[in-house]
Every structure is written in structure tokens, then in C-alpha cells.
Design a protein around this motif. Sequence first.
Motif, PDB file in Angstrom:
ATOM      1  N   ALA A   1      -3.661   7.836 -12.225  1.00 57.30           N
ATOM      2  CA  ALA A   1      -4.329   6.612 -12.018  1.00 57.30           C
ATOM      3  C   ALA A   1      -3.900   5.512 -11.299  1.00 57.30           C
ATOM      4  CB  ALA A   1      -4.793   6.137 -13.612  1.00 57.30           C
ATOM      5  N   PRO A   2      -2.486   4.893 -11.766  1.00 57.22           N
ATOM      6  CA  PRO A   2      -2.088   3.841 -10.913  1.00 57.22           C
ATOM      7  C   PRO A   2      -1.829   4.464  -9.587  1.00 57.22           C
ATOM      8  CG  PRO A   2      -0.805   4.126 -13.037  1.00 57.22           C
ATOM      9  CD  PRO A   2      -1.743   5.401 -13.013  1.00 57.22           C
ATOM     10  N   LEU A   3      -1.496   5.808  -9.488  1.00 53.07           N
ATOM     11  CA  LEU A   3      -1.236   6.176  -7.878  1.00 53.07           C
ATOM     12  C   LEU A   3      -2.229   6.159  -7.272  1.00 53.07           C
ATOM     13  CD1 LEU A   3       0.850   7.391  -5.744  1.00 53.07           C
ATOM     14  CD2 LEU A   3       0.301   9.674  -7.082  1.00 53.07           C
ATOM     15  N   SER A   4      -3.356   6.749  -7.509  1.00 55.55           N
ATOM     16  CA  SER A   4      -4.693   6.954  -7.025  1.00 55.55           C
ATOM     17  C   SER A   4      -5.373   5.619  -6.790  1.00 55.55           C
ATOM     18  CB  SER A   4      -5.567   7.952  -7.670  1.00 55.55           C
ATOM     19  OG  SER A   4      -5.989   7.419  -8.827  1.00 55.55           O
ATOM     20  N   GLU A   5      -5.551   4.828  -7.757  1.00 55.61           N
ATOM     21  CA  GLU A   5      -6.329   3.604  -7.480  1.00 55.61           C
ATOM     22  C   GLU A   5      -5.396   2.595  -6.693  1.00 55.61           C
ATOM     23  OE1 GLU A   5      -6.885   2.242 -11.555  1.00 55.61           O
ATOM     24  OE2 GLU A   5      -8.202   3.983 -12.122  1.00 55.61           O
ATOM     25  N   GLU A   6      -4.269   2.494  -6.846  1.00 57.24           N
ATOM     26  CA  GLU A   6      -3.432   1.516  -5.941  1.00 57.24           C
ATOM     27  C   GLU A   6      -3.353   2.028  -4.700  1.00 57.24           C
ATOM     28  OE1 GLU A   6      -2.531  -1.533  -6.847  1.00 57.24           O
ATOM     29  OE2 GLU A   6      -3.316  -0.931  -8.809  1.00 57.24           O
TER      30      GLU A   6
END
Length: 294
Positions: free
Chosen positions: A148-153
Motif C-alpha cells: 500500500a505505501p509503495l503503490s500509493e506513494e
Amino acid sequence: MAPPIAILPPQETLQNIPPLISVSSCIVLAIIYVGSLYVWSTKHNRDHPTTIKRRFASVSCVMVIAPLFVYYFSSPQLLEREPFLKLIGFRLEGLWQAVLIPYLLTALLFLGPIFVNMQNESFSSYFNIDYWRGSCSNIIWIRNLVMAPLSEEFVFRACMMPLILQSYPPITAVFITPLFFGVAHLHHIAERLSMGMELSTALLIGVFQFTYTTLFGFYSAYLFARTGHFVAPLLAHALCNHMGLPDVQDLWQQNLWRRVFAIVLYVVGLVGWIFLLPIATEPSLYSNKLYWNV
């Protein structure tokens, strides 16, 4: 008012992208990201391993597509002058500072909750190799703290911010892009309704989630613009997801003096974060001359 983006010397003029194009491209990108989560037909909820794995595949595809938006809608002069990876926050200059300083700054914001967690036996598990083995094999943990952090950021910061920054001054861009991020989380309302939750409750939770994701989005976008690094908002996002919202019930279970001390740390952490935010993100610390010119 500062120019939208300042990377060319005064004698050269950068052709700014019209706001309608930059905003529209970001809206389309946000729709693609959210839509990718629902392209699969499934009877399982969002926490089922099958659903999570399929969504991993979906957002991975979006991460491949997203840089094409930056490449296609960026100014030709910008693409000729700067390496593409640098535009989306991948560079070596100031890397270790971008890894360490924003992470510690974010931890300062959670000073109170960290102290409360240290009073629990679960805190010692962080130093147990079995905890990390279990976490790394837990697909929900991987989703929340990695994917989630990787894709969203990557999509909402690394690929949207360069587009918006070519049309708006940095401080304006910081307040625009989080709106895409916050709205992108409203799809959880439909998920809760499908699980039988009452409409009023689902809407209340949805509005609350929109509020705190948008607030975090402001912070994350600020980190990206100030540091010029993708890793800065990525690590901050992962830490925020790990800490979650402060557990007030856990706080009040402490004895009186620990509770008072924890409340003091809550205040000190917040005040310290506010005071240090512009100092710890000074662009010169990260050799960032690309996105911040205010």
C-alpha cells in the motif's frame, strides 16, 4: 507567487503544462488506480488472501502505467534537461538524508504512542526475529506496510506531483494532490455497504477516513516536494500505517503518572514536529533544486 517549477536558468523558459491537463491526467490516474482494485470478480472481502493477491497484481500494473503519464504530459524541455528517474524522485543526491531525517521526524509525531507501546509486552517483539518472520509471511501485513505505501506513494506522489508542480507553485501542489489521494479512499464506503454496514455508519467512517488520509497526503506531498525523493514519503507512509491512529483506550489503561507523562509526550511530539517540519525538510539538506522554489 513563486513559479510552478524552477529548474531552468532564467534565460531559458520552461513551457508550463496547462492546469486543466495536469489535473485531468491526475484524475484519470486516480480512477485507474481505484478501478484496478475492482477489475476482479470475487466473493471474498478485502482481507481475503485471494483478494489481496489480485489487488497486488492490479496496482503493480498501474505502477507500470503511471510513469507514462509523467512522460507524456511533461514539458519537452523538462524531459530533455532532467533525467526521468530524477523527476519521479529516484536519485542518489541526498538519499541517506531522505531515508533517515523524514522517518525520524515522523516518529517524533508519534512520540506519545511510541511511549505507550513501550509499556506493553508487545514492544519487545520488535526485537524478536520470529516476529519479523511472521510479519513477512502475513499477506495483510505486507499489504499495509509494504504494498500500500509503495503503490500509493509511487502513483499519488512520485507520478502526480511532477505533473501538478508544472502547473502550480509547490505549496499549491502540496494542497492539490492529497485531494486525489483522499477521494481515492472513498471506495471503502462501497465495500462496507456490501458487507451489510448501515449507510450512515459507512458514510461517517468514510468521511473520517477521507479526512485523515487527506491530512497525511498533505504531509507526504510536502515531503516529496521538499526532499525531491520518493523514499521520504514512502517510509513515512509505512510508519504511519504501522502506528495507526493513537489508541486512547490503551493510554488510559496506564497508571496515573505514566498517563500524564504520555500525554506530555503527545503534546511535545506534535509541537516538536510542527516546529521541526520546515527545518528538517530544508531542500538544501537533500540537494533538492528541482521542485521547491519558495
